[in-house]
Design an enzyme around this catalytic site. Structure first.
Site, PDB file in Angstrom:
ATOM      1  N   LYS A 180     -52.004  36.785 -13.876  1.00 18.40           N
ATOM      2  CA  LYS A 180     -52.510  37.949 -13.150  1.00 18.40           C
ATOM      3  C   LYS A 180     -52.152  39.210 -13.919  1.00 18.40           C
ATOM      4  O   LYS A 180     -51.201  39.242 -14.719  1.00 18.40           O
ATOM      5  CB  LYS A 180     -51.955  38.017 -11.731  1.00 18.40           C
ATOM      6  CG  LYS A 180     -50.429  38.088 -11.628  1.00 18.40           C
ATOM      7  CD  LYS A 180     -49.828  39.468 -11.778  1.00 18.40           C
ATOM      8  CE  LYS A 180     -48.309  39.467 -11.559  1.00 18.40           C
ATOM      9  NZ  LYS A 180     -47.662  40.756 -11.958  1.00 18.40           N
ATOM     10  N   ASP A 218     -44.867  37.103  -5.575  1.00 14.34           N
ATOM     11  CA  ASP A 218     -46.209  36.949  -6.140  1.00 14.34           C
ATOM     12  C   ASP A 218     -46.855  35.612  -5.781  1.00 14.34           C
ATOM     13  O   ASP A 218     -48.071  35.450  -5.916  1.00 14.34           O
ATOM     14  CB  ASP A 218     -46.164  37.059  -7.673  1.00 14.34           C
ATOM     15  CG  ASP A 218     -45.862  38.467  -8.150  1.00 14.34           C
ATOM     16  OD1 ASP A 218     -45.860  39.397  -7.315  1.00 14.34           O
ATOM     17  OD2 ASP A 218     -45.627  38.643  -9.354  1.00 14.34           O
TER      18      ASP A 218
END
Length: 293
Positions: free
Chosen positions: A12, A142
């Site tokens: 990401k 996350d």
């Protein structure tokens, strides 16, 4: 089913990252857009005859006992035992590791999320997406995003997620060759912790008007990281010649958006040999979600 092979764990990027406050327990309140990209690790899962969970790939500097992959697998195994009264089979887990540690691209968290999604299927555990997200959150802020599986506008400590549309572009990513410990950045007295709150409409309207996220917000952690780790500052400065370069997460990777793969290749051809660099295309959905795993 006795195995699941070639399970992707994509990286990401944080297109912006604002620190808007701090909770009483010390956790920082954040706002960010998590952008999935088509570059990441690959995991392979094979059922065992016993209940042992093993990582069969050696990862220098990451003991098996502390690896998020194994910790996530144990959490899910315990949850299955709690729900059913039966301990599921153990698993051998292999990983093709390409994402850097301490790079801010979510490598360990993505690996853990892929582990939870894959073992949920392999064990026929039947946990919902939200249940897997809740299970993974204590391991890392996350992890819920990767299980959420869509590019997202995130708030809270990163767990409050809403899907958001982002540009269909390419990214050039530079690994400056240092590992940035997240705790050192968030613990710094120099960190800005009072950036004004924005809303998802602010980001979306900026994108709609410019067809690019360039210029929206900033990474509040970047100022601290570049002071503590000069190679990060050097990478930001170099890549800024080709676009709006910024750091992702708490560092150390630095990235910039470009319109096409050819544009990415042109920049990569000029990257100094002392750095590792790569290109990646924006994803709107996690590959495992797309294949209905």
């Amino acid at each position: 089913m006795t195995e699941l092979k070639n399970c992707p764990a994509p990286a990401k990027l944080n297109l912006f990252l604002h620190v808007t406050g701090r909770r009483a327990d010390g956790y920082h309140l954040l706002q960010t857009v998590f952008q999935l990209i088509d570059h990441g690790d690959t995991l392979h899962f094979t059922l065992r005859d016993d209940a042992t969970l093993r990582r069969v790939t050696d990862l220098p500097g990451v003991p098996e006992e502390s690896d998020l992959i194994i910790r996530a697998a144990r959490l899910l195994q315990a949850e299955v035992l709690r729900r059913t009264g039966a301990l599921p089979h153990g698993v051998d887990i292999a990983i093709d590791k390409i994402l850097p540690m301490g790079g801010g691209v979510g490598g360990g968290s993505s690996d853990a999320a892929t582990t939870l999604m894959a073992l949920n299927r392999l064990w026929n555990a039947g946990l919902s997406k939200q249940e897997l997200m809740d299970l993974g959150l204590p391991l890392g802020a996350d992890i819920p995003f990767f299980i959420f599986g869509e590019t997202a506008f995130a708030e809270g400590v990163g767990e409050a997620l809403r899907p958001v549309k982002t540009p269909d572009c390419w990214y050039v990513v530079i690994e400056p060759g240092v590992m940035v410990p997240t705790a050192a950045i968030f613990g710094s007295e120099q960190l800005t912790r009072d950036t004004p709150v924005v809303n998802i409409a602010d980001f979306s309207s900026h994108y709609e008007q410019s067809q690019d996220w360039t210029g929206f917000g900033r990474n509040d952690l970047q100022q601290v990281a570049t002071k503590l780790f000069p190679p990060v500052a050097e990478a930001v400065e170099w890549l800024s010649a080709y676009g709006d370069a910024r750091m992702t997460g708490s560092g150390a990777c630095v990235f910039s958006a470009v319109a096409t793969e050819a544009d990415a290749d042109a920049v990569l051809a000029k990257v100094p040999a002392k750095w590792t660099a790569w290109k990646a295309k924006a994803l709107q959905q996690h590959p495992l979600i797309a294949t209905k795993l």
